[in-house]
Design a protein around this motif. Sequence first.
Motif, PDB file in Angstrom:
ATOM      1  N   PRO A   1      56.156 -26.105  19.939  1.00  0.00           N
ATOM      2  CA  PRO A   1      56.973 -25.740  18.768  1.00  0.00           C
ATOM      3  C   PRO A   1      57.350 -26.929  17.887  1.00  0.00           C
ATOM      4  O   PRO A   1      57.574 -28.023  18.365  1.00  0.00           O
ATOM      5  CB  PRO A   1      58.225 -25.112  19.382  1.00  0.00           C
ATOM      6  CG  PRO A   1      58.219 -25.442  20.813  1.00  0.00           C
ATOM      7  CD  PRO A   1      56.844 -25.853  21.191  1.00  0.00           C
TER       8      PRO A   1
ATOM      9  N   ASP B   1      59.578 -27.303  13.842  1.00  0.00           N
ATOM     10  CA  ASP B   1      60.327 -26.545  12.845  1.00  0.00           C
ATOM     11  C   ASP B   1      59.942 -27.021  11.448  1.00  0.00           C
ATOM     12  O   ASP B   1      60.499 -28.001  10.964  1.00  0.00           O
ATOM     13  CB  ASP B   1      61.827 -26.712  13.073  1.00  0.00           C
ATOM     14  CG  ASP B   1      62.646 -25.829  12.157  1.00  0.00           C
ATOM     15  OD1 ASP B   1      62.097 -24.852  11.627  1.00  0.00           O
ATOM     16  OD2 ASP B   1      63.833 -26.119  11.976  1.00  0.00           O
TER      17      ASP B   1
ATOM     18  N   GLU C   1      55.777 -18.795  14.439  1.00  0.00           N
ATOM     19  CA  GLU C   1      56.708 -19.781  14.987  1.00  0.00           C
ATOM     20  C   GLU C   1      57.430 -19.236  16.213  1.00  0.00           C
ATOM     21  O   GLU C   1      57.613 -19.947  17.203  1.00  0.00           O
ATOM     22  CB  GLU C   1      57.725 -20.202  13.931  1.00  0.00           C
ATOM     23  CG  GLU C   1      57.153 -21.111  12.880  1.00  0.00           C
ATOM     24  CD  GLU C   1      58.144 -21.402  11.759  1.00  0.00           C
ATOM     25  OE1 GLU C   1      59.341 -21.097  11.902  1.00  0.00           O
ATOM     26  OE2 GLU C   1      57.704 -21.946  10.741  1.00  0.00           O
ATOM     27  N   SER C   2      57.824 -17.969  16.180  1.00  0.00           N
ATOM     28  CA  SER C   2      58.517 -17.392  17.339  1.00  0.00           C
ATOM     29  C   SER C   2      57.582 -17.326  18.544  1.00  0.00           C
ATOM     30  O   SER C   2      58.013 -17.534  19.680  1.00  0.00           O
ATOM     31  CB  SER C   2      59.089 -16.017  17.011  1.00  0.00           C
ATOM     32  OG  SER C   2      58.070 -15.065  16.838  1.00  0.00           O
TER      33      SER C   2
ATOM     34  N   VAL D   1      52.375 -22.934   9.074  1.00  0.00           N
ATOM     35  CA  VAL D   1      52.983 -23.236  10.350  1.00  0.00           C
ATOM     36  C   VAL D   1      52.640 -24.688  10.654  1.00  0.00           C
ATOM     37  O   VAL D   1      51.474 -25.077  10.608  1.00  0.00           O
ATOM     38  CB  VAL D   1      52.424 -22.312  11.456  1.00  0.00           C
ATOM     39  CG1 VAL D   1      53.027 -22.650  12.795  1.00  0.00           C
ATOM     40  CG2 VAL D   1      52.670 -20.856  11.115  1.00  0.00           C
TER      41      VAL D   1
ATOM     42  N   ILE E   1      55.069 -19.439  19.079  1.00  0.00           N
ATOM     43  CA  ILE E   1      54.907 -20.822  19.533  1.00  0.00           C
ATOM     44  C   ILE E   1      56.086 -21.199  20.419  1.00  0.00           C
ATOM     45  O   ILE E   1      55.909 -21.793  21.484  1.00  0.00           O
ATOM     46  CB  ILE E   1      54.773 -21.790  18.330  1.00  0.00           C
ATOM     47  CG1 ILE E   1      53.434 -21.575  17.621  1.00  0.00           C
ATOM     48  CG2 ILE E   1      54.900 -23.243  18.795  1.00  0.00           C
ATOM     49  CD1 ILE E   1      53.291 -22.343  16.313  1.00  0.00           C
ATOM     50  N   ASN E   2      57.302 -20.848  19.983  1.00  0.00           N
ATOM     51  CA  ASN E   2      58.497 -21.159  20.778  1.00  0.00           C
ATOM     52  C   ASN E   2      58.457 -20.480  22.142  1.00  0.00           C
ATOM     53  O   ASN E   2      59.057 -20.969  23.093  1.00  0.00           O
ATOM     54  CB  ASN E   2      59.765 -20.779  20.013  1.00  0.00           C
ATOM     55  CG  ASN E   2      59.997 -21.680  18.825  1.00  0.00           C
ATOM     56  OD1 ASN E   2      59.608 -22.840  18.825  1.00  0.00           O
ATOM     57  ND2 ASN E   2      60.633 -21.146  17.794  1.00  0.00           N
TER      58      ASN E   2
ATOM     59  N   GLY F   1      54.619 -16.687   8.725  1.00  0.00           N
ATOM     60  CA  GLY F   1      54.927 -17.937   9.413  1.00  0.00           C
ATOM     61  C   GLY F   1      55.984 -17.803  10.487  1.00  0.00           C
ATOM     62  O   GLY F   1      55.853 -18.353  11.579  1.00  0.00           O
ATOM     63  N   LYS F   2      57.056 -17.065  10.221  1.00  0.00           N
ATOM     64  CA  LYS F   2      58.154 -16.911  11.185  1.00  0.00           C
ATOM     65  C   LYS F   2      57.683 -16.213  12.468  1.00  0.00           C
ATOM     66  O   LYS F   2      58.109 -16.554  13.563  1.00  0.00           O
ATOM     67  CB  LYS F   2      59.300 -16.115  10.563  1.00  0.00           C
ATOM     68  CG  LYS F   2      59.951 -16.811   9.407  1.00  0.00           C
ATOM     69  CD  LYS F   2      61.045 -17.714   9.882  1.00  0.00           C
ATOM     70  CE  LYS F   2      61.795 -18.251   8.684  1.00  0.00           C
ATOM     71  NZ  LYS F   2      62.252 -19.585   8.880  1.00  0.00           N
TER      72      LYS F   2
END
Length: 177
Positions: free
Chosen positions: A43, A45, A143-144, A55, A146-147, A139-140
């Motif tokens: 991850p 940001d 990202e979630s 991303v 990836i986290n 993208g969000k």
Amino acid sequence: MRPLNKKELVLTILFPLIVITIFFAPKLFTLSQGENIVLKVEPVDPRDMFRGDYVALSYEISRLDLDQIPSDSNYSTGDTIYATLSKKEKYWSIDSVSHTKPLSKSGEVRMKGTVTSAYDNMVIVEWGIESYFVPEGKGKIIESQINSGNVSAIVAVDSKGSSVLKELRINDEPLGF
């Protein structure tokens, strides 16, 4: 204004095509001739209102502890670094790093990067595969994932060590946009 003769017309058409080809040819070569490897994504940001939806990616191979990885000497910010990678179960990982490109062996690839930070025996490296542009609003979601540790990247690496991000995968399934 006089009309263009045939030679001028051909040059007017070909010049932009040649410039575009020169810009994209190395990446196309790597995509078509490079070996595909799978890297574990970590991850990050990202926030950049001017680049559109993307991303920012980091990889396990982006942070190197030289106490754990054989290396030829110390590294400074801006240095070129070559990593020798081999496949370990699902993902590829670094076996060693050096300032010069090592010889190739079967089952290994060489990736070329740039040291962006070096302190003590920790080295941060950019490989040129740190951004992945996505459709607006997606993208969000990525990202979630990836986290959550569910994202991997397929990267093509050519014989010169150049790498190109080919595909992102969530739970081993290609992202479909």
